[in-house]
Design a protein around this motif. Structure first.
Motif, short mmCIF file in Angstrom:
data_model
loop_
_atom_site.label_atom_id
_atom_site.label_comp_id
_atom_site.label_asym_id
_atom_site.label_seq_id
_atom_site.Cartn_x
_atom_site.Cartn_y
_atom_site.Cartn_z
N ALA A 137 21.17 33.20 67.96
CA ALA A 137 20.77 32.64 66.67
C ALA A 137 20.91 31.12 66.68
O ALA A 137 20.03 30.40 66.19
N ALA A 138 22.00 30.62 67.28
CA ALA A 138 22.23 29.18 67.34
C ALA A 138 21.17 28.48 68.18
O ALA A 138 20.88 27.30 67.98
N ALA A 139 20.60 29.22 69.12
CA ALA A 139 19.59 28.66 70.01
C ALA A 139 18.18 28.75 69.40
O ALA A 139 17.20 28.43 70.07
N LYS A 140 18.10 29.16 68.14
CA LYS A 140 16.81 29.30 67.46
C LYS A 140 16.81 28.46 66.18
O LYS A 140 16.68 28.97 65.07
N ILE A 188 28.75 30.56 61.41
CA ILE A 188 29.61 29.50 61.96
C ILE A 188 28.89 28.71 63.04
O ILE A 188 29.01 27.49 63.13
N LEU A 189 28.10 29.41 63.86
CA LEU A 189 27.48 28.78 65.03
C LEU A 189 26.10 28.20 64.77
O LEU A 189 25.60 27.41 65.57
N THR A 190 25.47 28.57 63.66
CA THR A 190 24.14 28.05 63.35
C THR A 190 24.24 26.80 62.47
O THR A 190 25.32 26.45 61.98
N SER A 191 23.10 26.15 62.26
CA SER A 191 23.08 24.90 61.49
C SER A 191 23.15 25.20 59.99
O SER A 191 22.91 26.32 59.54
N ASP A 192 23.46 24.16 59.22
CA ASP A 192 23.54 24.31 57.76
C ASP A 192 22.19 24.65 57.15
O ASP A 192 22.12 25.19 56.04
N GLN A 229 23.04 36.56 51.52
CA GLN A 229 23.39 35.48 52.43
C GLN A 229 24.88 35.52 52.75
O GLN A 229 25.72 35.72 51.88
N ILE A 230 25.21 35.32 54.02
CA ILE A 230 26.60 35.25 54.48
C ILE A 230 26.95 33.79 54.70
O ILE A 230 26.33 33.11 55.51
N GLN A 231 27.94 33.31 53.95
CA GLN A 231 28.35 31.91 54.06
C GLN A 231 29.86 31.83 54.26
O GLN A 231 30.63 32.42 53.51
#
Length: 395
Positions: free
Chosen positions: A92-95, A115-119, A373-375
């Motif tokens: 997911a972080a790489a997309k 946690i690992l993806t962008s805002d 949404q998970i935040q």
């Protein structure tokens, strides 16, 4: 088995828990607020597959669907990538171009992805009630109390927390805040080796079996080096002397799926299928791991079967959706793959993510409505990310 032949309705009333498990009610005590603001399509709707395809096509590159290995086939069909929890979070972080990350897994996995993806990216869990019984066995309050017990015993300063990926963001943050690291079932040995370079003891959360199996089977410790901390007992049910003597302080948690396998399961399958190879996940009990031929993570299990010779026979001790998928895949290569236990064993919370929930999620997003949404809050995220980054830095 009793068969009810009458057409009359049974005189029973569903309990609140039963309604929750059926996805028809919310749990007012849940920190996750398991509510579906929209109406799910009927599971008998013959157009579900077409509706899922249409919604996904409408969203295009805005959506990226992750499918955990334990998901149903009907969900895996729509996943852009499949894998274990950490692999999917990294995918997911790489997309970064995907606005929506739909995580077909359980709550802690979606937290890790957030946690690992962008805002700018929004992580969505199709059913907020898809939790993890193991992760829920260690709450932030319980672990904070445990650390107080270790402090009073005079051992906290020499203890490094190591938390399994299958833990909440709060527990990952606790780990990061106290100088520890995260591990997966693939790199648990490396994580423990690192931890023992930092301190004299390890507090392993929340799966006792992975911690015990790694320490004893992979690192040569003895069972006497391990003690079990029970959060439901005063001082964890341990004396100060036990805490001071132990190398591994194991949290009393387990996986409800892998914990059901027994030595009897292993003996039974060997009797039924001569020459069978028994391959189990390290979340299984220590005596089951000791009785097996091979032990490894879900990725290890898949690779082992890929490399296995034609004509070989395998009994797999992990979640049934994955085992059944592997059995179908490798049957064409003349490899016999069976479930280790005779009793059906799905991950009940993972199976809450079904096609109706996925369709509802995709159609809502396609209509511009953000759901489920998970935040993770910023402070928790920063310390949890610190623990994850320590894991990523492992050799």
């Amino acid at each position: 088995m009793r068969v009810v032949t009458t057409a009359q309705p049974l005189d029973v009333q569903p309990t609140p828990l039963a309604l929750l498990l059926l996805g028809r009610e919310a749990d007012p005590k849940s920190e996750r607020g398991v509510e579906c603001p929209g109406d799910l399509p009927s599971p008998s709707d013959p157009d579900l597959v077409a509706r899922a395809r249409a919604a996904k096509e409408k969203l295009g590159d805005k959506v990226f669907i992750l499918g955990h290995h334990y998901q149903r086939d009907e969900v895996i069909e729509f996943a852009d990538v499949t894998g274990d929890s950490f692999k999917l979070a990294k995918d997911a972080a790489a997309k970064p171009e995907a606005e929506y990350i739909v995580f077909c897994g359980v709550h802690f996995m979606a937290e890790s992805a957030d946690i690992l993806t962008s805002d700018d990216q929004k992580v969505v869990l199709p059913d907020l009630a898809a939790g993890c019984s193991m992760a829920d066995m260690a709450t932030a309050e319980q672990v904070a109390e445990c650390w107080d017990v270790l402090t009073e015993a005079g051992v906290a300063g020499a203890t490094v927390p190591v938390s399994y990926m299958n833990s909440s963001a709060d527990i990952k943050a606790f780990t990061g805040r106290h100088g520890g690291t995260i591990c997966t079932s693939s790199n648990a040995k490396k994580a423990l080796e690192w931890a023992f370079e930092q301190g004299e003891k390890v507090l392993f959360l929340p799966d006792q079996h992975l911690g015990r199996n790694t320490a004893v089977r992979d690192m040569g410790m003895s069972l006497d080096d391990c003690v079990l901390y029970n959060p439901h007992k005063p001082n964890g049910g341990l004396t100060v002397e036990q805490l001071r003597d132990a190398k591994m302080i194991l949290w009393r948690g387990h996986c409800s799926v892998h914990g059901r396998f027994s030595v009897d399961s292993v003996n039974d399958v060997r009797a039924r299928i001569p020459g069978v190879n028994v391959l189990v996940h390290p979340e299984c009990k220590h005596e089951v791991v000791a009785a097996a031929d091979y032990v490894g993570s879900t990725e290890y299990i898949i690779k082992a079967l890929e490399a296995a010779p034609a004509g070989s026979k395998w009994a797999i001790g992990t979640e049934l959706n994955l085992v059944r998928r592997l059995a179908n895949r490798f049957a064409a290569q003349d490899k016999e793959v069976v479930f280790l236990d005779k009793t059906v064993c799905f991950c009940s919370t993972m199976n809450r993510i079904d096609l109706p929930h996925l369709v509802w999620t995709l159609e809502s997003l396609a209509e511009g409505t953000l759901v489920n949404q998970i935040q993770v809050d910023k402070e928790t995220e920063s310390f949890a990310k610190l623990a994850l980054e320590r894991m990523l830095a492992l050799p």
